[in-house]
Design an enzyme around this catalytic site. Sequence first.
Site, PDB file in Angstrom:
ATOM      1  N   THR A 115       0.793  -1.171   0.032  1.00 39.83           N
ATOM      2  CA  THR A 115       0.069  -0.027   0.100  1.00 39.83           C
ATOM      3  C   THR A 115       0.764   1.369  -0.110  1.00 39.83           C
ATOM      4  O   THR A 115       2.072   1.260   0.564  1.00 39.83           O
ATOM      5  CB  THR A 115      -1.206  -0.104   1.252  1.00 39.83           C
ATOM      6  OG1 THR A 115      -1.347   1.168   1.309  1.00 39.83           O
ATOM      7  CG2 THR A 115      -0.017  -0.375   2.629  1.00 39.83           C
TER       8      THR A 115
ATOM      9  N   TYR B 253      -1.411  -0.031  10.209  1.00 38.71           N
ATOM     10  CA  TYR B 253      -1.574  -0.755   9.051  1.00 38.71           C
ATOM     11  C   TYR B 253      -0.673  -0.727   7.940  1.00 38.71           C
ATOM     12  O   TYR B 253       0.023  -1.884   7.330  1.00 38.71           O
ATOM     13  CB  TYR B 253      -2.942  -0.233   8.217  1.00 38.71           C
ATOM     14  CG  TYR B 253      -3.339  -0.504   6.783  1.00 38.71           C
ATOM     15  CD1 TYR B 253      -3.597  -2.118   6.649  1.00 38.71           C
ATOM     16  CD2 TYR B 253      -3.201   0.238   5.755  1.00 38.71           C
ATOM     17  CE1 TYR B 253      -3.634  -2.473   5.273  1.00 38.71           C
ATOM     18  CE2 TYR B 253      -3.413  -0.271   4.726  1.00 38.71           C
ATOM     19  CZ  TYR B 253      -3.579  -1.508   4.211  1.00 38.71           C
ATOM     20  OH  TYR B 253      -3.689  -2.079   2.924  1.00 38.71           O
TER      21      TYR B 253
HETATM   22  N1  UFG Z   1     -13.489  10.332   3.044  1.00 38.92           N
HETATM   23  C1  UFG Z   1     -14.529  11.468   3.456  1.00 38.92           C
HETATM   24  N2  UFG Z   1     -15.617  10.851   3.874  1.00 38.92           N
HETATM   25  C2  UFG Z   1     -15.807   9.589   4.009  1.00 38.92           C
HETATM   26  C3  UFG Z   1     -14.952   8.870   3.856  1.00 38.92           C
HETATM   27  C4  UFG Z   1     -13.862   9.270   3.249  1.00 38.92           C
HETATM   28  O1  UFG Z   1     -14.453  12.528   3.164  1.00 38.92           O
HETATM   29  O2  UFG Z   1     -16.967   9.131   4.612  1.00 38.92           O
HETATM   30  C5  UFG Z   1     -12.407  10.876   2.404  1.00 38.92           C
HETATM   31  C6  UFG Z   1     -11.084  10.551   3.166  1.00 38.92           C
HETATM   32  O3  UFG Z   1     -10.768  11.349   4.153  1.00 38.92           O
HETATM   33  C7  UFG Z   1      -9.892  10.284   2.076  1.00 38.92           C
HETATM   34  C8  UFG Z   1     -10.992  10.067   0.796  1.00 38.92           C
HETATM   35  O4  UFG Z   1     -12.121  10.268   1.089  1.00 38.92           O
HETATM   36  O5  UFG Z   1      -9.611  11.645   1.873  1.00 38.92           O
HETATM   37  C9  UFG Z   1     -10.545   8.578   0.624  1.00 38.92           C
HETATM   38  O6  UFG Z   1     -10.902   7.761   1.803  1.00 38.92           O
HETATM   39  P1  UFG Z   1     -11.299   6.313   1.620  1.00 38.92           P
HETATM   40  O7  UFG Z   1     -11.380   5.745   3.353  1.00 38.92           O
HETATM   41  O8  UFG Z   1     -11.567   5.962   0.630  1.00 38.92           O
HETATM   42  O9  UFG Z   1      -9.526   5.731   1.296  1.00 38.92           O
HETATM   43  P2  UFG Z   1      -8.239   6.227   2.155  1.00 38.92           P
HETATM   44  O10 UFG Z   1      -7.436   6.922   1.185  1.00 38.92           O
HETATM   45  O11 UFG Z   1      -8.498   6.626   3.448  1.00 38.92           O
HETATM   46  O12 UFG Z   1      -7.499   4.693   2.205  1.00 38.92           O
HETATM   47  C10 UFG Z   1      -7.169   3.917   1.276  1.00 38.92           C
HETATM   48  C11 UFG Z   1      -7.237   2.510   1.366  1.00 38.92           C
HETATM   49  C12 UFG Z   1      -6.391   2.223   2.577  1.00 38.92           C
HETATM   50  C13 UFG Z   1      -5.055   2.538   2.592  1.00 38.92           C
HETATM   51  C14 UFG Z   1      -4.815   4.207   2.343  1.00 38.92           C
HETATM   52  C15 UFG Z   1      -3.534   4.608   2.175  1.00 38.92           C
HETATM   53  O13 UFG Z   1      -8.437   2.243   1.785  1.00 38.92           O
HETATM   54  O14 UFG Z   1      -6.286   0.706   2.713  1.00 38.92           O
HETATM   55  O15 UFG Z   1      -5.664   4.559   1.313  1.00 38.92           O
HETATM   56  O16 UFG Z   1      -3.542   5.875   2.700  1.00 38.92           O
HETATM   57  F1  UFG Z   1      -4.105   2.320   3.603  1.00 38.92           F
END
Ligand code: UFG
Length: 329
Positions: free
Chosen positions: A119, A143
């Site tokens: 990741t 993670y």
């Molecule tokens: N977000 C919102 N509202 C929500 C959910 C997400 O604004 O209800 C935002 C988050 O803050 C982020 C973006 O949308 O900026 C994407 O969020 P996700 O949860 O979809 O994905 P992440 O970037 O947090 O996580 C992904 C993978 C993880 C990995 C990570 C690396 O799901 O497994 O990228 O940082 F570790």
Amino acid sequence: MGEQKVLVTGGAGYVGSHACKALKQAGFIPVTFDNLVTGWQDAVKFGPFERGDLLNKADVDRAFKEHAPVAVMHFAALSQVGESMQEPGLYWQNNVMGSLNLIQAAVEHDCMDFVFSSTCATYGDQDGVVLDEDSAQYPINAYGASKRAVENILTDFQAAYGLNHVIFRYFNIAGADPEAEVGEFHQPETHLIPLILDAVDGKRDALTIFGTDYDTPDGTCIRDYVHVCDLVDAHVLGMNWLKDGKGSRIFNLGTGHGFSVREVVDQTRHVTNRPVPINNGDRRPGDCTKLVSGSLRAVSELGWSADKSNMKQMITDAWRWHQSGTYTK
Ligand code: UFG
């Protein structure tokens, strides 16, 4: 010689199930190994299923003995950043100890081509620095740290036993199988696009945007989204790279283009032709401002093409799946 088998851990999950479909289409038999803690038996559609737990080495050995796979694709993991901060022991045990059992078994059973899903969370928050495969790794959550530890195990097993491996460091995965045979279904859901779609069709009241005061053009976080079908195609290319004797290698899987949360919301409104109710909320702990891949190594070396990874197609395919697909335990 009959069709060759590939052991797919986490084959009942989001990425693993799409990998099984791609492997079948490429002429392999995908053998799903999954404990169904976060996976879905309904998602196992393209080959045999071995229910087992990576933490139980006997389960892993059984799968190798029974199927004699020619390669391993290792997807099985816990993958929620927030949960990993609250329960780090779970992540170290499941992701690291489970992977160690699998890696040891692969060597013992002489299955020496290993594809691992890592990741971009292994890089941590580097404040806009362009992230390529040679960037330093400073994970800021358990993670990411657990995934980096497995990368280190693979390096050591390469040196000691010649275990060839391709490590893919994913950016954000999105979309679903365009035929909607498999798709994204987490319980509880934490990922942006499925949550927006839940808000679109009334399954939740609104999408909460986590932070609108980031140092980005519209104040919301920027991520690099890759279509899950492009992502798993890279895994088949990576496995063939190993079969061709090209040696261990690390590849980022991202497009090099970032989308802000607001841009994803706008595109979803456009694709679904429906309003998206939103709330502006606080920042989510552990979130990086911007994560965009700076490398096209997978394109130049593997011949990968991320041609489905445009936001419109990713949302279109996610929406089709969202309206038709569901799994039950
Ligand atoms: N977000 C919102 N509202 C929500 C959910 C997400 O604004 O209800 C935002 C988050 O803050 C982020 C973006 O949308 O900026 C994407 O969020 P996700 O949860 O979809 O994905 P992440 O970037 O947090 O996580 C992904 C993978 C993880 C990995 C990570 C690396 O799901 O497994 O990228 O940082 F570790």
